[in-house]
Design an enzyme around this catalytic site. Structure first.
Site, short mmCIF file in Angstrom:
data_model
loop_
_atom_site.label_atom_id
_atom_site.label_comp_id
_atom_site.label_asym_id
_atom_site.label_seq_id
_atom_site.Cartn_x
_atom_site.Cartn_y
_atom_site.Cartn_z
N TYR A 195 0.82 -1.22 0.00
CA TYR A 195 0.00 0.00 0.00
C TYR A 195 0.85 1.27 0.00
O TYR A 195 0.51 2.27 -0.60
CB TYR A 195 -0.86 0.04 1.27
CG TYR A 195 -2.11 -0.79 1.20
CD1 TYR A 195 -3.09 -0.50 0.25
CD2 TYR A 195 -2.34 -1.83 2.08
CE1 TYR A 195 -4.25 -1.25 0.19
CE2 TYR A 195 -3.50 -2.58 2.02
CZ TYR A 195 -4.45 -2.28 1.07
OH TYR A 195 -5.59 -3.02 1.01
N THR A 246 -1.49 -5.94 -7.57
CA THR A 246 -1.53 -4.90 -6.54
C THR A 246 -2.16 -5.48 -5.29
O THR A 246 -2.75 -6.56 -5.31
CB THR A 246 -2.41 -3.72 -6.98
OG1 THR A 246 -3.78 -4.18 -7.07
CG2 THR A 246 -1.96 -3.14 -8.31
N ASP A 247 -2.07 -4.73 -4.21
CA ASP A 247 -2.92 -5.01 -3.06
C ASP A 247 -4.33 -4.52 -3.42
O ASP A 247 -4.57 -4.05 -4.53
CB ASP A 247 -2.37 -4.32 -1.80
CG ASP A 247 -2.86 -4.98 -0.51
OD1 ASP A 247 -3.95 -5.60 -0.54
OD2 ASP A 247 -2.19 -4.88 0.53
N TRP A 248 -5.24 -4.60 -2.46
CA TRP A 248 -6.64 -4.26 -2.74
C TRP A 248 -6.90 -2.76 -2.46
O TRP A 248 -6.21 -2.18 -1.62
CB TRP A 248 -7.54 -5.11 -1.87
CG TRP A 248 -7.89 -6.47 -2.42
CD1 TRP A 248 -9.16 -7.00 -2.51
CD2 TRP A 248 -7.03 -7.50 -2.94
NE1 TRP A 248 -9.12 -8.26 -3.05
CE2 TRP A 248 -7.82 -8.60 -3.33
CE3 TRP A 248 -5.66 -7.60 -3.16
CZ2 TRP A 248 -7.31 -9.76 -3.89
CZ3 TRP A 248 -5.13 -8.77 -3.73
CH2 TRP A 248 -5.96 -9.82 -4.08
#
Ligand code: BGC
Length: 790
Positions: A679, A710-712
């Site tokens: 993030y 990616t992360d969320w």
């Protein structure tokens, strides 16, 4: 937009029908015991089974088996608690007290917190009248007091009572029980390190750290208490007397940016060099039920680096396994080096009293090298084996390790790299002058890279449109390459391959999944491109279905036995097959930079070798079952507070020697199919836009062959280096292949469409989009080729 609006909905819904593998549960219990770390034992443990035992603390019932958030939200078939587990082993648990707790806990259930990220950090204690303690002390000599600490994603621990510190109720309970009973054993069940200075102040007889150990965790602790199993854990973090003594203190928790002034002096690298007296329990420490001595140590230079062989003997009176730890002191001529650095370790099998075992630990040259991040030298941006004498230390923990010999090397450049991801903001960092035992500050070298020029010079080329209009089945049959298939796609389909499904819990996969990628549009599926399903996470499969709840990352690492964790991961891979997960969003591999980081429980250690060894073990295990792992969060994701905006500012040396090292090991030793970005920003650039981390280091230097997601809930932003490139086009330019669900423009059925838009306008090249598409297609090919071969 706040995270509460974006909350991931709970997936709790029990499906009692799932047939989970009892071997996985049993193995996770063994790991929980091997990771439980005994810190004090004044001849009180193991307990005498027949003697009455007074059990205090609500957590004995409301056991903390895991943390909160994506790394914990598993639906286990059951969770053991300590009181029942002790009774199972026929320990004479004091009934009067146990009944009181049972009734009170039933009437005062644990408050799970208001919403995502507002998890409790500890649970309120039952009021305890003096008369109850006095009564129990008449019936029992020994008391057990259980203290629990909860933690979870999106929230850091707090430097307050009830989090890092004991609550007043807990302290008061401990004091009174300590006074009333002849013997007291305290069990701290937690995922993260908390203050333990009180254990010495109160002089408790026994102190056992029971890391959140999954569904079998409490049962494992009960077995340890009665001596059926050994508390096998060794600390993977240093425990200091005071939080203020950690080198990150004062540089953690800022909303905007944290400056990593301590540089490579993280954890024991700092304490053993500059502040030995501040340490309550050193890195690698853990008592077990016996003691071990080393003999016949031989240090030799070998082809790979240095090999150390020795004999370890169980010199105590109980069956026990030793954890041999090998540390080095490097010459430290270039930029200084810590007093000790872990370069290898080995866990023995169980040894009977008097029994010995021989072993060899090999430390590869790369573990002995340093990264020179200074400018203008012939060693600049190189991994260098410095000339001089390397001292080796072997023993049961970093403090007890004794010097066993030296090795002399001439200077050798092992790898010549280029400056990457270096700081853009000047700051002073800790340095050590040769042999000094006090910290000096020196300016950090800053970036001299023209990133726009680097990216432009290295733009990948399109394969060029093939004559045919192939289907994905042609790829699987080997008639066409993934590069040619990607080149055949329209801008629309090509762009869509660089996005995961819009929402979590994709209808394309098992209920409760974390999201899908690959063939997520009808058009792609019409071309034969299948979807792949992701699920969390490090402590077990986070689905609506019942799944095995495993020990947390710190519990696993505290075993110092990655081979056993790998066996667990093999069975976990089989559970992925059973429950419908293609890619597990695990292992969590960030460094325990500061004890307050709320997700430390998901990660392994303050040390990169431990982190890389366990990360690689998990990846190898899962991927041996034709499922995929996704190490995360790449990189330097060491704080939860304001994690989506926070900038981690650190030197290139600290980045490469500490924060990337575990990821480098996992890539080179285990070949994960996916990696998840973080993030936070790293030296000013968000993880999902970080060209240098992804293209220069991960793919370029390390030769990574998987894909990157990616992360969320990602931040969208314009590319500061290229006009007309923005959001996911910026991401694809950085080499981050797939945007996973969430994000403010991702709600409902629409999503941002920058990859398509920038392809159409020509600001993003076909070559770049095809590069990402090929990585996704290569993954799908591997995944589905094995299926169609069956
Ligand atoms: C976490 C990731 C997790 C993802 C999917 C994010 O909030 O940071 O670790 O895998 O959610 O649940």
């Amino acid at each position: 937009m706040t995270n509460s609006v974006l909350s991931q909905t709970s997936t709790r819904a029990l499906d009692e029908g799932a047939s989970l593998n009892p071997k996985l549960a049993a193995l996770s219990g063994i790991l929980a015991a091997k990771g439980a770390t005994l810190l004090r034992n004044n001849a009180v443990l193991p307990l005498e089974r027949g003697k009455p035992l007074a059990v205090f603390g609500r957590v004995a019932r409301d056991w903390i088996a895991v943390g909160y958030g994506s790394g914990g939200d598993v639906n286990p078939p059951y969770v053991t608690n300590l009181t029942d587990s002790l009774r199972e082993l026929e320990v004479a648990v004091d009934t009067e007290l146990a009944t009181m707790y049972e009734q009170w806990c039933a009437a005062n259930p644990v408050d799970p917190g208001e919403e995502w990220g507002k998890w409790p950090l500890s649970f309120a204690e039952m009021p305890m009248p003096d008369a109850v303690i006095a009564g129990a002390a008449v019936r029992c000599d020994t008391a057990l007091v259980v203290i629990g600490r909860a933690a979870g994603e999106d929230r850091d621990s707090l430097l307050q009572v009830g989090s890092y510190y004991l609550t007043n109720d807990e302290r008061c309970l401990l004091k009174r029980v300590n006074r009333a009973f002849a013997r007291i054993v305290v069990i701290v069940v937690t995922g993260n390190v908390m203050d333990l200075a009180w254990a010495e102040e109160l002089d408790v007889d026994g102190l056992l750290l029971a890391w959140a150990g999954g569904q079998e965790g409490a049962r494992a602790i009960a077995k340890i208490l009665v001596g059926e199993m050994e508390p096998g854990g060794r600390l993977t973090d240093t425990i200091a007397y005071r939080y203020e003594d950690y080198p990150s203190h004062g540089h953690f928790g800022d909303l905007d940016a944290n400056t990593y002034v301590e540089d490579i002096y993280v954890g024991y690298r700092y304490f053993e060099t500059f502040a030995k007296e501040k340490v309550q329990y050193p890195f690698g420490f853990g008592l077990g039920y016996s003691t071990h001595e080393y003999s016949d140590q031989i240090v030799q230079i070998c082809d790979e680096g240095v090999s150390v062989s020795a004999t370890v003997t169980n010199v105590g009176s109980a069956k026990s396994s030793a954890v041999a730890q090998l540390y080095v002191r490097k010459p430290g001529r270039l930029n200084g080096a810590p007093e000790r650095e872990l370069v290898g370790f080995w866990r023995s099998p169980d040894l009977s009293p008097g029994e010995s075992a021989q072993f060899t630990i090999t430390a590869p040259l790369r573990n002995l090298a340093v990264y020179d991040d200074a400018a203008g030298r012939d060693t600049s941006h190189c991994w260098v084996l410095e000339e001089g004498s390397y001292a080796f230390f072997l023993g049961n923990d970093v403090r007890q390790a004794r010097e066993i010999g030296t090795a002399q090397f001439d200077r050798k450049i092992l790898e010549r790299l280029e400056q990457a991801a270096a700081p853009v903001v000047q700051f002073d960092r800790y340095v050590r002058e040769a042999g000094a035992d006090s910290v000096k500050l020196a300016p950090v070298p800053v970036s001299e890279v023209d990133l726009a020029a680097r990216i432009t010079q290295r733009l990948p080329q399109s394969s060029g449109k093939p004559a045919s209009d192939p289907r994905f089945e042609d790829v699987l049959a080997g008639h066409i390459s993934t590069a040619d298939f990607a080149a055949s796609l329209s801008n629309r389909d090509l762009a869509d391959l660089t996005y995961g499904d819009v929402t979590m819990n994709s209808p394309l996969g098992a209920p409760g999944n974390a999201g899908a990628l690959g063939g997520v549009t009808r058009a792609l599926r019409a071309k034969g491109v299948p979807p792949a399903i992701t699920t969390d996470g490090p402590s077990g499969l986070r689905l609506n279905a019942t799944a095995t709840l495993l020990p947390c990352g710190t519990a696993l690492a505290s075993t110092w036995e990655p081979q056993l964790a790998e066996q667990m991961a093999v069975l976990h891979g089989e559970e992925m097959v059973l429950l419908g997960s293609d890619i597990i969003l695990s292992p969590g591999m960030n460094i325990h930079r500061d004890p307050l980081c709320g997700r430390n429980f998901e990660y392994y250690s303050e040390d990169p070798l431990i982190t890389g060894s366990f990360g690689a073990a998990i990846v190898r295990g899962v991927q041996s079952r034709e499922r995929s792992a996704c190490p995360k969060h790449f990189a330097v994701n060491n704080q939860e507070t304001n994690r989506i905006f926070n900038d981690s500012r650190l030197s290139e040396r600290a980045l490469r020697e500490i924060y990337l090292r575990g990821f480098e090991m996992v890539v080179k030793d285990a070949g994960p199919h996916f990696i998840m970005t973080s993030y936070n920003k790293i030296n000013g650039v968000w993880g999902h836009y970080h060209y240098d981390l992804i293209e220069t280091v991960l793919f370029g230097e390390w030769g990574y062959r998987g894909a990157v997601m990616t992360d969320w809930w990602m931040r969208m932003a314009p590319d500061p280096n290229f006009a007309g490139v923005y959001d996911s086009a910026y991401r694809v330019r950085a080499g981050v292949d797939v945007l996973m669900p969430g994000g403010d423009v991702h709600q409902g059925t629409t999503r941002e469409d920058s990859v398509f838009e920038c392809l159409e306008s020509g600001t993003l090249t076909r070559g770049e989009a095809e590069r990402s598409a090929v990585r996704v297609l290569d993954f799908l090919k591997m995944r589905y080729a094995t299926l169609s071969a069956k």
